[in-house]
Design an enzyme around this catalytic site. Structure first.
Site, PDB file in Angstrom:
ATOM      1  N   LYS A  34       0.858  -1.189   0.000  1.00  0.00           N
ATOM      2  CA  LYS A  34       0.000   0.000   0.000  1.00  0.00           C
ATOM      3  C   LYS A  34       0.885   1.226   0.000  1.00  0.00           C
ATOM      4  O   LYS A  34       2.006   1.198   0.515  1.00  0.00           O
ATOM      5  CB  LYS A  34      -0.882   0.028   1.251  1.00  0.00           C
ATOM      6  CG  LYS A  34      -2.119   0.863   1.059  1.00  0.00           C
ATOM      7  CD  LYS A  34      -3.188   0.090   0.326  1.00  0.00           C
ATOM      8  CE  LYS A  34      -4.430   0.902   0.088  1.00  0.00           C
ATOM      9  NZ  LYS A  34      -5.511   0.080  -0.459  1.00  0.00           N
TER      10      LYS A  34
HETATM   11  P1  NAD Z   1     -13.429   7.594  -2.670  1.00  0.00           P
HETATM   12  O1  NAD Z   1     -12.478   8.664  -2.314  1.00  0.00           O
HETATM   13  O2  NAD Z   1     -13.858   7.433  -4.089  1.00  0.00           O
HETATM   14  O3  NAD Z   1     -14.771   7.745  -1.783  1.00  0.00           O
HETATM   15  C1  NAD Z   1     -14.777   7.888  -0.398  1.00  0.00           C
HETATM   16  C2  NAD Z   1     -16.180   8.370  -0.007  1.00  0.00           C
HETATM   17  O4  NAD Z   1     -16.287   8.362   1.418  1.00  0.00           O
HETATM   18  C3  NAD Z   1     -16.480   9.808  -0.454  1.00  0.00           C
HETATM   19  O5  NAD Z   1     -17.825   9.870  -0.873  1.00  0.00           O
HETATM   20  C4  NAD Z   1     -16.288  10.609   0.828  1.00  0.00           C
HETATM   21  O6  NAD Z   1     -17.038  11.812   0.834  1.00  0.00           O
HETATM   22  C5  NAD Z   1     -16.827   9.609   1.833  1.00  0.00           C
HETATM   23  N1  NAD Z   1     -16.449   9.868   3.225  1.00  0.00           N
HETATM   24  C6  NAD Z   1     -15.243  10.195   3.739  1.00  0.00           C
HETATM   25  N2  NAD Z   1     -15.339  10.331   5.071  1.00  0.00           N
HETATM   26  C7  NAD Z   1     -16.628  10.065   5.391  1.00  0.00           C
HETATM   27  C8  NAD Z   1     -17.379  10.039   6.602  1.00  0.00           C
HETATM   28  N3  NAD Z   1     -16.796  10.309   7.766  1.00  0.00           N
HETATM   29  N4  NAD Z   1     -18.683   9.718   6.554  1.00  0.00           N
HETATM   30  C9  NAD Z   1     -19.297   9.439   5.392  1.00  0.00           C
HETATM   31  N5  NAD Z   1     -18.660   9.448   4.210  1.00  0.00           N
HETATM   32  C10 NAD Z   1     -17.344   9.757   4.227  1.00  0.00           C
HETATM   33  O7  NAD Z   1     -12.766   6.236  -2.117  1.00  0.00           O
HETATM   34  P2  NAD Z   1     -13.115   4.749  -2.554  1.00  0.00           P
HETATM   35  O8  NAD Z   1     -12.147   4.332  -3.603  1.00  0.00           O
HETATM   36  O9  NAD Z   1     -14.574   4.609  -2.772  1.00  0.00           O
HETATM   37  O10 NAD Z   1     -12.673   3.967  -1.221  1.00  0.00           O
HETATM   38  C11 NAD Z   1     -13.539   3.849  -0.101  1.00  0.00           C
HETATM   39  C12 NAD Z   1     -13.019   2.737   0.796  1.00  0.00           C
HETATM   40  O11 NAD Z   1     -12.987   1.516   0.058  1.00  0.00           O
HETATM   41  C13 NAD Z   1     -11.604   2.915   1.341  1.00  0.00           C
HETATM   42  O12 NAD Z   1     -11.531   2.300   2.610  1.00  0.00           O
HETATM   43  C14 NAD Z   1     -10.758   2.136   0.362  1.00  0.00           C
HETATM   44  O13 NAD Z   1      -9.520   1.710   0.910  1.00  0.00           O
HETATM   45  C15 NAD Z   1     -11.670   0.965   0.102  1.00  0.00           C
HETATM   46  N6  NAD Z   1     -11.417   0.231  -1.132  1.00  0.00           N
HETATM   47  C16 NAD Z   1     -11.434   0.853  -2.335  1.00  0.00           C
HETATM   48  C17 NAD Z   1     -11.228   0.107  -3.479  1.00  0.00           C
HETATM   49  C18 NAD Z   1     -11.328   0.734  -4.849  1.00  0.00           C
HETATM   50  O14 NAD Z   1     -11.279  -0.015  -5.829  1.00  0.00           O
HETATM   51  N7  NAD Z   1     -11.493   2.024  -4.962  1.00  0.00           N
HETATM   52  C19 NAD Z   1     -10.982  -1.263  -3.398  1.00  0.00           C
HETATM   53  C20 NAD Z   1     -10.992  -1.870  -2.152  1.00  0.00           C
HETATM   54  C21 NAD Z   1     -11.218  -1.118  -1.023  1.00  0.00           C
END
Ligand code: NAD
Length: 420
Positions: free
Chosen positions: A111
């Site tokens: 990561k």
């Molecule tokens: P992103 O930046 O696209 O979206 C994050 C979302 O969470 C945004 O809408 C943001 O406004 C919201 N957010 C942040 N803090 C918040 C809070 N306190 N309350 C409510 N909403 C809140 O990120 P993403 O890629 O969707 O990733 C989200 C999670 O999923 C992370 O933990 C990431 O590690 C995990 N993840 C992502 C992927 C991927 O393919 N993108 C894969 C596996 C895991």
């Protein structure tokens, strides 16, 4: 944007170790092996000075952790966030290791993170930051060494800059050094939606095992970024009513069920859900809705000792990494709430990343339908293995997932031995 303060006892890296320890106890894993598995292989800290558009210099800090590479090159996203810490990056790299092993991909886990609020940078400043970060972690990178991907606040755009920077240093184009690239550079046609699609598939498998119906089931989704929005979309296509959503700015409710394509179009246009003309709820109230399904898809540490007793959902499917602390896990388990762990639930992203990497290495291209069906098959197989292990060992789905993953990693040590 300040992260929610959670009543937490564990740091994220401790939380990752505690999850492993619980599985190791059930497996009666020798203590020496656990010692090895608890050590990240490498953590590189880099400083990232960049020139701002006004000619001044700002210096940011970045990390790349390669947690364990016994099963293959390390794989994991790069996140940009003002609250990134080394501890968090190590925990996320550990989870990538167990996730890749669980879904049986030939990868270890890694990561990366940069401490920065990217919304405060111009496009050009962001590009300079990403290119400098790529250059500083170059000794670790390579299609057979370490392959980054998008995560919080990074997308295909940043992956294109990373690939280009790496390629410029090598003197030839190397598309297999990152995944999550734009399609025109060899990206998968479904990478953007892959994690959310996977969360929906895993939810469908859980409901099927429990004998619950998806049609008319009510769901609340925390976070409306990449994972949250696509999870909402695919679940709603399966007949689930999405009755509450939230992002960092607040929450919204609609008892009739949101029309997700409309919400997605709004978020795309405005950069968030802020100002959506619907019923408002407090941001963190999203977690306490009376629903069948809660999908935390924002950040880690959302369900903790201080709020686990207030959860009313019957099942939780973790879109985010590390949203539930070990203490919350105990409370939820006692209360009979089913939790599908992150390393299984959100593995759709890395599964499709693997397909993208194989395509780049082989020069072959798969059609969209072929990619979806490969994702689906691997996820169903992995879900079944976890479900079976949970029944056999009488443990939670999380501990079962860790047992399946650990068994695979430990097996590599048995054959490879301990160097030197
Ligand atoms: P992103 O930046 O696209 O979206 C994050 C979302 O969470 C945004 O809408 C943001 O406004 C919201 N957010 C942040 N803090 C918040 C809070 N306190 N309350 C409510 N909403 C809140 O990120 P993403 O890629 O969707 O990733 C989200 C999670 O999923 C992370 O933990 C990431 O590690 C995990 N993840 C992502 C992927 C991927 O393919 N993108 C894969 C596996 C895991």
């Amino acid at each position: 944007m300040k992260r929610q303060e959670a009543a937490k006892k564990f740091s994220l890296a401790e939380m990752a170790r505690e999850q492993i320890a619980r599985a190791a106890r059930v497996m009666e894993l020798p203590a020496d092996l656990l010692t090895i598995l608890n050590c990240p292989k490498r953590v590189l800290t880099v400083s990232l000075p960049i020139e701002r558009d006004d000619g001044s210099i700002s210096c940011f800090t970045g990390f790349r952790c390669q947690y364990n590479n016994m099963r293959g090159p390390t794989k994991g996203g790069v996140r940009i966030h003002p609250d990134v810490t080394e501890d968090e990056v190590i925990a996320l790299a550990a989870w990538m290791t167990w996730k890749c092993a669980l879904v049986d991909l030939p990868y270890g886990g890694a990561k990366g993170g940069i401490i920065c609020d990217p919304t405060k940078l111009s496009e050009k400043e962001l590009e300079r930051l990403i290119r400098r970060y790529t250059t500083e972690i170059m000794p670790l990178l390579g299609p057979h060494q370490d392959i980054p991907a998008p995560d919080v606040f990074t997308t295909s755009k940043e992956m294109a800059w990373m690939m280009d920077t790496f390629s410029m240093f090598k003197g030839y184009t190397e598309p297999s050094v990152v995944t999550g690239k734009p399609e025109v550079l060899g990206g998968s046609p479904i990478r953007k939606e892959a994690t959310g699609r996977g969360v929906a598939i895993v939810t469908r498998q859980l409901f099927e095992k429990l004998g619950w119906s998806l049609k008319g089931a009510r769901a609340a989704i925390q976070g409306f970024g990449n994972v949250g929005s696509f999870t909402a979309l695919f679940l709603s296509e399966m007949g689930v009513k999405i009755v509450a959503v939230s992002d960092v700015y607040g929450g919204y409710a609609d008892d009739r069920g949101f029309k997700i394509p409309e919400l997605m179009a709004y978020a795309e246009k405005h950069g968030s859900l802020r100002g959506w003309p619907g019923e408002r709820i407090e941001r963190d109230e999203i977690l306490y809705q009376d629903v069948d399904l809660l999908v935390p898809a924002a950040l880690e540490n959302q369900l903790h000792a201080g709020n686990a007793a207030r959860i009313r959902a019957r099942a939780i499917v973790e879109g985010a990494n590390g949203p539930t602390t070990p203490e919350a896990d105990e409370v939820l388990e006692k209360r009979g709430i089913h939790v599908v762990p992150d390393i299984l639930a959100n593995s759709g992203g890395v599964i499709v990343s693997h397909l993208e990497w194989v395509q780049a290495l082989s020069g072959l291209l798969w059609e969209r339908e072929e990619t979806i069906s490969r994702l689906e098959r691997r996820l169903v197989r992995s879900f079944d293995a976890v479900w079976k292990k949970a029944q056999e060992k009488r443990v939670s789905l999380r501990t079962a997932a860790y047992i399946v993953a650990l068994e695979r990693v430990v097996e590599t040590y048995r054959y490879r031995g301990l160097f030197p």
